[in-house]
Design a protein around this motif. Sequence first.
Motif, PDB file in Angstrom:
ATOM      1  N   VAL A  26       0.948  -1.144  -0.019  1.00 51.14           N
ATOM      2  CA  VAL A  26      -0.175   0.085  -0.112  1.00 51.14           C
ATOM      3  C   VAL A  26       0.988   1.171   0.047  1.00 51.14           C
ATOM      4  O   VAL A  26       1.572   1.355   0.918  1.00 51.14           O
ATOM      5  N   VAL A  27       0.751   2.015  -1.004  1.00 53.17           N
ATOM      6  CA  VAL A  27       1.648   3.121  -1.124  1.00 53.17           C
ATOM      7  C   VAL A  27       0.882   4.732  -1.013  1.00 53.17           C
ATOM      8  O   VAL A  27      -0.285   4.643  -1.618  1.00 53.17           O
ATOM      9  N   THR A  28       1.124   5.414  -0.085  1.00 53.81           N
ATOM     10  CA  THR A  28       0.548   6.592   0.152  1.00 53.81           C
ATOM     11  C   THR A  28       1.351   7.846   0.726  1.00 53.81           C
ATOM     12  O   THR A  28       2.401   7.583   1.242  1.00 53.81           O
ATOM     13  N   GLU A  29       1.110   9.117   0.007  1.00 55.70           N
ATOM     14  CA  GLU A  29       1.835  10.182   0.419  1.00 55.70           C
ATOM     15  C   GLU A  29       1.359  10.794   1.882  1.00 55.70           C
ATOM     16  O   GLU A  29       1.993  11.673   2.618  1.00 55.70           O
ATOM     17  N   THR A  30       0.123  10.188   2.526  1.00 61.90           N
ATOM     18  CA  THR A  30      -0.216  10.842   3.802  1.00 61.90           C
ATOM     19  C   THR A  30      -0.824   9.604   4.671  1.00 61.90           C
ATOM     20  O   THR A  30      -1.249   8.637   3.811  1.00 61.90           O
ATOM     21  N   TYR A  31      -0.506   9.615   5.819  1.00 59.40           N
ATOM     22  CA  TYR A  31      -1.006   8.700   6.847  1.00 59.40           C
ATOM     23  C   TYR A  31      -1.025   9.219   8.106  1.00 59.40           C
ATOM     24  O   TYR A  31      -0.216  10.304   8.448  1.00 59.40           O
ATOM     25  N   PRO A  32      -1.857   8.821   9.129  1.00 58.10           N
ATOM     26  CA  PRO A  32      -1.957   9.455  10.495  1.00 58.10           C
ATOM     27  C   PRO A  32      -0.412   9.281  11.241  1.00 58.10           C
ATOM     28  O   PRO A  32       0.202   8.320  10.703  1.00 58.10           O
ATOM     29  N   PRO A  33      -0.159  10.199  12.083  1.00 62.67           N
ATOM     30  CA  PRO A  33      -0.947  11.288  12.685  1.00 62.67           C
ATOM     31  C   PRO A  33      -1.136  12.356  11.724  1.00 62.67           C
ATOM     32  O   PRO A  33      -1.725  13.245  12.291  1.00 62.67           O
ATOM     33  N   GLU A  34      -1.012  12.411  10.577  1.00 62.05           N
ATOM     34  CA  GLU A  34      -1.430  13.596   9.680  1.00 62.05           C
ATOM     35  C   GLU A  34      -2.909  13.590   9.459  1.00 62.05           C
ATOM     36  O   GLU A  34      -3.447  12.451   9.669  1.00 62.05           O
ATOM     37  N   VAL A  35      -3.582  14.534   9.763  1.00 61.61           N
ATOM     38  CA  VAL A  35      -5.065  14.965   9.771  1.00 61.61           C
ATOM     39  C   VAL A  35      -5.609  15.216   8.665  1.00 61.61           C
ATOM     40  O   VAL A  35      -5.601  16.524   8.326  1.00 61.61           O
ATOM     41  N   ASN A  36      -6.031  14.307   7.746  1.00 65.88           N
ATOM     42  CA  ASN A  36      -6.918  14.778   6.708  1.00 65.88           C
ATOM     43  C   ASN A  36      -7.584  13.508   6.338  1.00 65.88           C
ATOM     44  O   ASN A  36      -7.506  12.266   6.727  1.00 65.88           O
ATOM     45  N   GLY A  37      -8.593  13.523   5.311  1.00 67.38           N
ATOM     46  CA  GLY A  37      -9.405  12.418   5.017  1.00 67.38           C
ATOM     47  C   GLY A  37      -8.925  11.268   4.366  1.00 67.38           C
ATOM     48  O   GLY A  37      -9.193  10.044   4.818  1.00 67.38           O
ATOM     49  N   VAL A  38      -7.895  11.381   3.567  1.00 63.56           N
ATOM     50  CA  VAL A  38      -7.196  10.277   2.780  1.00 63.56           C
ATOM     51  C   VAL A  38      -6.357   9.391   3.918  1.00 63.56           C
ATOM     52  O   VAL A  38      -6.551   8.258   3.947  1.00 63.56           O
TER      53      VAL A  38
END
Length: 403
Positions: A26-38
Amino acid sequence: MNTSDVCDALLVEHLPVPRPSLRVAVVTETYPPEVNGVAVTLQQLVQRLQAGNHQIQLIRPRQPLTDKDRDACDDELLVRGLEIPRYPQLRLGMPIKRALLAQWSRQRPDLVHVATEGPLGWSAVQAARKLRLPLSTDFRTNFHAYSQHYGIGWLRKPIAAYLRKFHNLADCTMVPSSDLLHDLSAQGFERLMVVARGVDTARFSPVHRSEALRAQWGAAPDQPVLLSVGRLAREKNLDLLTRSWNAMRAVRPDLKLVVVGDGPSRNALAQACPEALMVGAQSGDDLARHYASADLFVFPSVTETYGNVTPEALASGLAVLAFDYAAAAELIRHGDNGLLAPRGDETAFLQNAVDLISNPGLVEHLRERGRATTLTQDWGQIARQVEGVWHQLLAVRQPVVQA
């Protein structure tokens, strides 16, 4: 046939056949603890897939202030990131195609799933195609729609062309709603499939209503509170939020506005609504208490791919008003479990806002019915749907031309 034989037959014929576990990168530019819907929804999905005995390799940018002693996943590959202009709390992952080719050649995943379209996502798409790995993607953010809100509308077509090329290299692209599928299909996006988003109905629930928190807001027990949750940015149509609140206050002068979120438009909104309570970004249990402690929720954005705040507000027992698209179109039946205005019709939106605050009986009805709607949107069910898509993809996958 005796009772034991009947039970054995039922067990054989009616119990679902367990699906084999998958190894998914699974590849993503954003993940918690960042706060956004994605970030938040992807974490929910990853956790449910891991609970279902799937092996998840999470590939994401390192978050320097939070990742020193923290593992988001048992198998992680953290890469260098670059801050996004205007959004320093978010990062773009740097391209690592060679590293991915080497790692996936040594330990080949069953499937690659790319959740974001930045440099890291693009390198993952290229590596997956090079190795002929099954590939799925998510369409999660309307970047091309955002361009007009930042004075770069001339980039809308090039951005849309990039997104189309990016996703058309995948074996399938998951989209969260049928209206988005139709919009993207008309723009030339291929192999689209609707996969709903879930909501944590245990976390987002009326049981978390806090009179102590309402007292901090200065709200009496019978005083209505209007809540707004989301990133404070131009594309969220915050001017309509201001006008809706003012129109509703003409009916109920004691109506309070609580704004949860942060972003580049925070100061402008605070100046436009000096009496509003700007409480900043909230997460976890604190966010749940803020939702449950309000009464009404208006969501004026018209640039969402889904709009996770809509099911969160419904699950929390709020009376919700939104435009008729994305999550609202999927979940709300006008007048039954929420209110809908035609997309982009701000006059209708304002009239609905006035109707809502003018009718306490309607508010109570919508709050009860909205909560009931979300009980079928559990993340475990969504994870099983994603799992089914992946198994179907592996079973019938057609070769895609290598980039």
